[in-house]
Every structure is written in C-alpha cells, then in structure tokens.
Design an enzyme around this catalytic site. Structure first.
Site, PDB file in Angstrom:
ATOM      1  N   SER A 123       0.995  -1.198   0.037  1.00 48.90           N
ATOM      2  CA  SER A 123       0.131   0.017  -0.042  1.00 48.90           C
ATOM      3  C   SER A 123       0.901   1.117   0.098  1.00 48.90           C
ATOM      4  O   SER A 123       1.603   1.578  -0.913  1.00 48.90           O
ATOM      5  CB  SER A 123      -0.962   0.026   1.127  1.00 48.90           C
ATOM      6  OG  SER A 123      -1.853   0.811   1.115  1.00 48.90           O
ATOM      7  N   ASP A 136     -10.440  -3.561  -3.975  1.00 54.60           N
ATOM      8  CA  ASP A 136      -9.407  -2.524  -3.786  1.00 54.60           C
ATOM      9  C   ASP A 136      -9.403  -1.115  -4.672  1.00 54.60           C
ATOM     10  O   ASP A 136      -9.488  -1.352  -5.790  1.00 54.60           O
ATOM     11  CB  ASP A 136      -7.913  -3.022  -3.887  1.00 54.60           C
ATOM     12  CG  ASP A 136      -6.728  -2.233  -3.376  1.00 54.60           C
ATOM     13  OD1 ASP A 136      -6.951  -1.112  -3.045  1.00 54.60           O
ATOM     14  OD2 ASP A 136      -5.668  -2.634  -3.348  1.00 54.60           O
ATOM     15  N   HIS A 195      -8.061  -4.911  -0.204  1.00 54.43           N
ATOM     16  CA  HIS A 195      -7.011  -4.301   0.114  1.00 54.43           C
ATOM     17  C   HIS A 195      -6.733  -4.579   1.548  1.00 54.43           C
ATOM     18  O   HIS A 195      -7.578  -4.708   2.493  1.00 54.43           O
ATOM     19  CB  HIS A 195      -6.973  -2.714  -0.267  1.00 54.43           C
ATOM     20  CG  HIS A 195      -6.058  -2.139   0.335  1.00 54.43           C
ATOM     21  ND1 HIS A 195      -5.016  -1.731  -0.774  1.00 54.43           N
ATOM     22  CD2 HIS A 195      -5.337  -1.616   1.533  1.00 54.43           C
ATOM     23  CE1 HIS A 195      -4.212  -1.079  -0.345  1.00 54.43           C
ATOM     24  NE2 HIS A 195      -4.182  -0.870   1.004  1.00 54.43           N
TER      25      HIS A 195
END
Length: 315
Positions: free
Chosen positions: A163, A258, A288
């Site tokens: 991320s 996501d 995610h």
C-alpha cells in the site's frame, strides 16, 4: 469490474462490520493508529522462528529512523553475506509501524531466505509529504552504504512494501535509478498506491470500497499531502514519472476489492512496456490489506510464499 469476495474474505469483512469499529476518517490520527495496532492480534498468523531480530537506528538529517532487522535461520549466503529486502509498511502514510508488519516481515525473511529490514518512516499529519519519501530514500542509501556491517550483500538489495509502503518502494526505485545508486535488485509492490489523482475506475466502484474505503483513502491523502500540487510530484505519485525504463525487476500484486487495483495494474503494465521484467499477481477475491491477515486468509500466506520464491529467483 465485478468483484466477488472469496468466502473467507467475505467472512472477515463481515466480522469487521459487525465489530462496530469506527471508520478511521471519524478518528484522530493517534486514535486510528491505536485501532490499527489492535487488529493485528486477530489477523496475523503465527510467525516463523528466526535466527535473530534486532532494532536499528538509521541516521537521518532530522535525527534517526527506527528500523528492525530480521535474520532467518538459513539465509542464502555468498561469501558470508546474505541478500536483503528493505520493507516499508503500509497504513496510508498515517498509521502502521514496525509492530503492525512484524509478522509479515518474519514470514518474508523465512520464505525468501534473506535478511529483511523494516523501516519506521515518519508519519503524517505530524510529518507531511515528502517526509516519508525522504526517510525511505535515506534509509535505503544508509543500508546500502553499511551493507557489509549488516551482513548484507549490497548487490542483492531489494525494496518492497504494501500500500503506502508499495508507493515508497516505487519512489525509492525511481530515486535510485535517477541518482545512479544504490543498486536495487528488485522491487516488491504489494497493492501499491501510485497515483494520487485517484481517477482510475476502481476508485469509484462500490465493490472496491472494502476496509480501505473510498472515503478513508481520501482521509489518508489529505493527512499526507500539503497541497493539490503534491499530487503531480513523482515522489507522491510515482506513476507521474513519464519514463519507467531502467528500473529493477518488479513483483506487483493487486487485489480485486481494492480502490488501488487499477493503478497498480496500470503501473505493472507500464513497467513491462518500458522493458522492466515484471511478475504480476492478481487476487480477484481478496480486499486491500489481506496480505498481513494470514491467520484468517490462506491467500495471504500464498502471496508471502510466492514473493519469497520470486526473491529467491533474483539470486
């Protein structure tokens, strides 16, 4: 793009909803950090045993950058030195720390038979952009310069993160290429944030607003960036770099549910078009953040092992 969560991912998502946890965007940064820190006890798998785990203090212009080194029981050694992965944790540049990603770093060290160094870069909003990027670059430079003392082969230094950490890894790869050093063997980009413009389709689809919701990602952005112009800075949005040629081989992972899915997919495609060797893995039924949830989501452990095998293949 239609998204159907895997049964286990759907169960985890339902559990999070039923727990009544407040949305991060309704909290202060410090409150959000506390909630995120608590979640790991329910989601992280049992860590593998390692030979050594120790704290590091990396010198930086503002003082020191805390870090943690993980040495597996059987590292791949060449002339007594091991390959290494420098890891940047996720958390939207606002939450997360060495502890939130401790287990996954242990897993990666074991799966890749290499040394992992996790970096605790400065967080927003106390430290706005480009503080995190500056710390990531500074940490990489210091580790490369002190590789031998750390038991690391400087020619086999890779970078990675999930991320926001994937964003920082991509930024470090670009900075190292443009500066001509340090040499980076590979980059592991786990559902990376690559473009703060957030105009890709996955930022608008209801099916992608799972845990990392569309509103919380804007909350992260507003905490991290200081001005609208920052969106166009490659140190915030590495996808804004026109030329991706000459970057190290990449492993890019995306998840179906996501908001960052499409920008990660596009970045992988652009790397490949620029002649960069790319291993691309998509987990269509995961959301995610699944990567650190190996206690509940077997696909997380599949991903760790595949990344470990890819890192082994780098030499």
């Amino acid at each position: 793009m239609p998204v159907v969560l895997d049964p286990d991912a759907a169960a985890v998502y339902k559990a999070f909803q039923e727990a009544g946890r407040p949305a991060y965007e309704t909290l202060t940064a410090s409150e959000a950090r506390a909630y995120y820190a608590q979640a790991r006890f329910a989601t992280n798998p049992e860590p593998p045993e390692l030979a050594r785990v120790a704290s590091l203090a990396i010198p930086a212009p503002h003082g020191t950058i805390p870090a943690r080194i993980y040495v597996p029981k059987q590292p791949r050694l060449q002339d007594g030195l091991a390959p290494a992965l420098l890891f940047f944790h996720g958390g939207g540049w606002v939450i997360g720390d060495l502890d939130s990603h401790d287990v996954v770093c242990r897993q990666l060290a074991d799966a890749g038979a290499l040394v992992v160094i996790s970096v605790d870069y400065r967080l927003a909003p106390e430290h706005k952009f480009p503080a995190a990027a500056d710390d990531a670059v500074a940490a990489t430079q210091w580790i490369a310069a002190n590789a031998r003392e750390l038991g690391i082969d400087a020619s086999c230094l890779s970078i990675g993160g999930d991320s926001a950490g994937g964003n920082l890894a991509a930024v470090v790869a670009l900075a190292a290429r443009d500066a001509g050093s340090p040499a980076i063997a590979g980059q592991v980009l786990i559902y990376p944030a690559t473009d703060f413009a957030m105009t890709h389709g996955s930022h608008r689809e209801p099916e992608t607003s799972v845990l990392l919701t569309h509103s919380v990602i804007r909350w992260f952005r507003d905490h991290y960036l200081s001005a609208a112009a920052d969106i166009h800075d490659w140190r915030a949005s590495p996808a804004r770099t026109r030329d991706l040629a000459g970057l190290p081989p990449a492993y890019v992972l995306t998840a179906g549910a996501d908001p960052l899915r499409d920008e990660g997919d596009e970045y992988a495609a652009r790397l490949k078009q620029a002649g960069v060797p790319v291993a691309y893995k998509h987990f269509p039924g995961q959301f995610h953040g699944f990567f650190t949830m190996g206690k509940l989501l077997p696909q997380a452990n599949v991903a760790v092992n595949e990344i470990g095998a890819w890192l082994r293949g780098l030499g």
